[in-house]
Write a protein that holds these residues in place. Structure first.
Motif, mmCIF file in Angstrom:
data_model
loop_
_atom_site.group_PDB
_atom_site.id
_atom_site.type_symbol
_atom_site.label_atom_id
_atom_site.label_comp_id
_atom_site.label_asym_id
_atom_site.label_seq_id
_atom_site.Cartn_x
_atom_site.Cartn_y
_atom_site.Cartn_z
ATOM 1 N N GLN A 182 46.777 47.696 40.340
ATOM 2 C CA GLN A 182 45.567 47.041 40.834
ATOM 3 C C GLN A 182 45.716 45.526 40.893
ATOM 4 N N GLU A 183 46.545 44.986 40.013
ATOM 5 C CA GLU A 183 46.758 43.538 39.956
ATOM 6 C C GLU A 183 47.249 42.983 41.290
ATOM 7 N N LYS A 184 47.933 43.826 42.072
ATOM 8 C CA LYS A 184 48.463 43.377 43.368
ATOM 9 C C LYS A 184 47.354 42.992 44.340
ATOM 10 N N GLY A 185 46.153 43.500 44.098
ATOM 11 C CA GLY A 185 45.043 43.209 45.007
ATOM 12 C C GLY A 185 44.326 41.909 44.709
ATOM 13 N N ILE A 186 44.714 41.216 43.626
ATOM 14 C CA ILE A 186 44.011 39.994 43.217
ATOM 15 C C ILE A 186 44.900 38.787 43.509
ATOM 16 N N GLU A 187 44.475 37.945 44.434
ATOM 17 C CA GLU A 187 45.291 36.788 44.804
ATOM 18 C C GLU A 187 45.204 35.701 43.733
ATOM 19 N N ILE A 221 37.676 43.869 49.114
ATOM 20 C CA ILE A 221 36.370 43.454 48.599
ATOM 21 C C ILE A 221 36.392 41.989 48.165
ATOM 22 N N LEU A 222 37.444 41.582 47.472
ATOM 23 C CA LEU A 222 37.532 40.199 47.015
ATOM 24 C C LEU A 222 37.564 39.221 48.187
ATOM 25 N N LYS A 223 38.315 39.569 49.231
ATOM 26 C CA LYS A 223 38.397 38.685 50.395
ATOM 27 C C LYS A 223 37.095 38.696 51.190
#
Length: 546
Positions: free
Chosen positions: A120-125, A100-102
């Motif tokens: 979940q932190e792994k999904g935030i660049e 979603i972020l990308k």
């Protein structure tokens, strides 16, 4: 008083009702209360901080958090700063968060209370700016309290065009990758005002916000109706462990839930008052009134004037059971693409309890030759973000949308949803089966927590089951006997080609975390079938344990 967008409403309530309580955040046995003045002031300070980050107008800012007063305020701040909000379910996996972020090209993200932030932190660049809300959560460069203290409140925008993008709401992804539904200020306002009208919000109300605000239903029914009417005080829930305590303290007048929670309420009632005893007491004059009152008080619903159920199919028998307790639950239908606005069984019509109701103002419906519900209103999404071909396919030439739901409309305009077109499968005998109506028949049983009917290419359909806590406490022999009775009872009500050959009892729960449920607790049918497909070809006996 009618407002074109939430910021106009916020400005009006700050100026005209500054001391009225709007939001209530639980903390232990107390509630921290926020007036319209405090909500507006914090939102304007946070907006000032966002503007200082130098993003271009219309860029995206995400919110990843459980519901809270700060969630509402962050959303308003994003609007005030001229950005577009991207809500993310607090139970979303790191893979979904990353997607979603990308996909939406998010520049910053508000992060609040989460149960699983370390994963979940792994999904935030690293290039996405993190802003920590007031709850303890993952590490962040910026913090809510400091932003409020160190930034002067932004001025209200001179003009905010109704047709501007307000938010990109991602679908729960029950059939694949989530789709980004682009919502304008105008559509959001129209959907909210239609609901205020249909729900007859005309005097002060109390609502609970606990279904994810990333879901369009909560965003419009609770946040939207409260912002535009100025009449709804919204309280939040501290935790699942404190849910019942919070609900009893809030005593909502408006309460919207999902089938799974209504089932859990029912099972809780049965634990304290077994079904046979309850049925007997309800037949006794005077006693039945006292019993109904006690049950409502135990649930915290003694003052509820309007109760709702949506998001997934619900058994009419469950609703009839509640109606015997004078707990009248109205069904409703909606999609992210319709901004949750659609048919509602409001006012509650007991004769149409198996329907999702009729359409209200500004909406039209019809059924296609294929039996698909087609829907049109003045509160639809603008488009799917970055998916023009999918957007084109979604709309008919005359402005209706393809809902994907099979439906029937009776002579009085009441809509009955009979299944999802994509869920229909063909057995080895060449017969088509709609699984959703069969699954709904299991919801009346206290034995079953979750169910998925499958059968593509099989001689007869089968049901995958997760047992309830009560059923798990039984011996295997007793559980099998009760499951056999349930199977016979259900098959008696099905056509021959629909009858279930096997019940496959599974031990691993289906959750959003393991990807087998959506964040809105719908089953991900394609993933469940893929996970257990290898078992389907070698089933022997009615009840199979795995």
């Amino acid at each position: 008083m009618t407002f074109e967008h939430p910021i106009a409403a916020l400005q009006y309530w700050q100026q005209n009702e500054p001391e009225r309580i709007y939001l209530r955040q639980p903390q232990g046995d107390e509630f921290i209360e926020y007036t319209w003045q405090q909500v507006a002031q914090q939102a304007r300070c946070i907006a000032s901080a966002l503007k200082a980050m130098g993003f271009d107008p219309g860029e995206r800012v995400a919110i990843l958090a459980k519901n809270s007063a700060q969630w509402f305020i962050a959303d308003l701040a994003i609007m005030l700063a001229g950005y577009v909000s991207v809500p993310i379910y607090p139970s979303a996996s790191s893979e979904t968060i990353h997607y979603i972020l990308k996909h939406s090209e998010v520049r910053a993200i508000f992060i609040g209370a989460l149960d699983n932030w370390a994963d979940q932190e792994k999904g935030i660049e690293s290039d996405v700016v993190r802003i920590a809300m007031t709850a303890d959560t993952m590490p962040a460069a910026l913090h809510w309290h400091k932003l409020v203290q160190n930034n002067a409140p932004i001025d209200y925008p001179v003009e905010l065009k109704p047709d501007n993008k307000m938010s990109i709401v991602y679908t729960s992804g029950s059939t694949g990758e989530p789709k980004g539904v682009v919502m304008s200020f105008a559509s959001y306002a129209k959907a909210a005002y239609h609901l205020i009208d249909v729900l007859q919000i005309e005097s002060p109300e109390r609502a609970v916000s606990y279904l994810p605000l990333a879901h369009i239903t909560e965003r419009v029914y609770v946040q939207g109706s409260s912002l535009f009417s100025g009449l709804v005080t919204v309280s939040f829930v501290e935790s699942l462990a404190r849910f019942n305590d919070n609900l009893r303290a809030i005593k909502p007048t408006l309460f919207l839930s999902v089938p799974r929670l209504w089932l859990k309420f029912q099972q809780g009632i049965w634990q304290n008052l077994p079904a046979k005893k309850l049925n007997l007491l309800l037949k006794l004059p005077f006693i039945n009134t006292m019993v109904k009152r006690k049950i409502k008080q135990a649930l915290g619903l003694e003052h509820a004037r309007l109760l709702g159920c949506g998001s997934a199919a619900v058994s009419p028998e469950l609703l009839r059971w509640y109606a015997k307790l004078d707990i009248n639950i109205c069904q409703a239908w909606g999609m992210s693409e319709t901004l949750a606005y659609g048919p509602l069984n409001v006012p509650f019509n007991p004769d149409k309890i198996d329907s999702v109701g009729r359409v209200g103002p500004g909406a039209e419906i019809k059924v296609s030759e294929q039996g698909e519900l087609l829907f049109k209103s003045d509160a639809l999404m603008d488009k799917y973000f970055l998916q023009p071909e999918l957007t084109r396919q979604f709309f008919t030439k005359d402005g209706y949308i393809h809902t994907g739901d099979k439906a029937e409309i009776d002579a009085e305009g009441y809509v009955r949803i009979t299944g999802r077109i994509k869920d229909i499968f063909k057995t080895a005998k060449g017969k088509y089966v709609m699984p959703v109506p069969i699954e709904a028949k299991f919801e009346d049983s206290p034995l079953i927590e979750q169910v998925c009917v499958a059968g593509e290419g099989l001689a007869q359909p089968i049901a995958l089951l997760i047992l309830s806590d009560g059923a798990k406490s039984l011996t295997k022999t007793d559980a099998e006997a009760k499951l056999h009775e349930l199977l016979v009872h259900i098959n008696e009500r099905l056509e021959s080609h629909e009858r279930l050959a096997h019940l496959l009892v599974l031990s691993d729960a289906w959750t959003p975390e393991n990807g087998l449920l959506t964040p809105t607790l719908k089953i991900r049918r394609h993933k469940l079938e893929a996970k257990y497909q290898a078992l389907f070809g070698d089933l022997a006996g009615e009840i199979i344990w795995h």
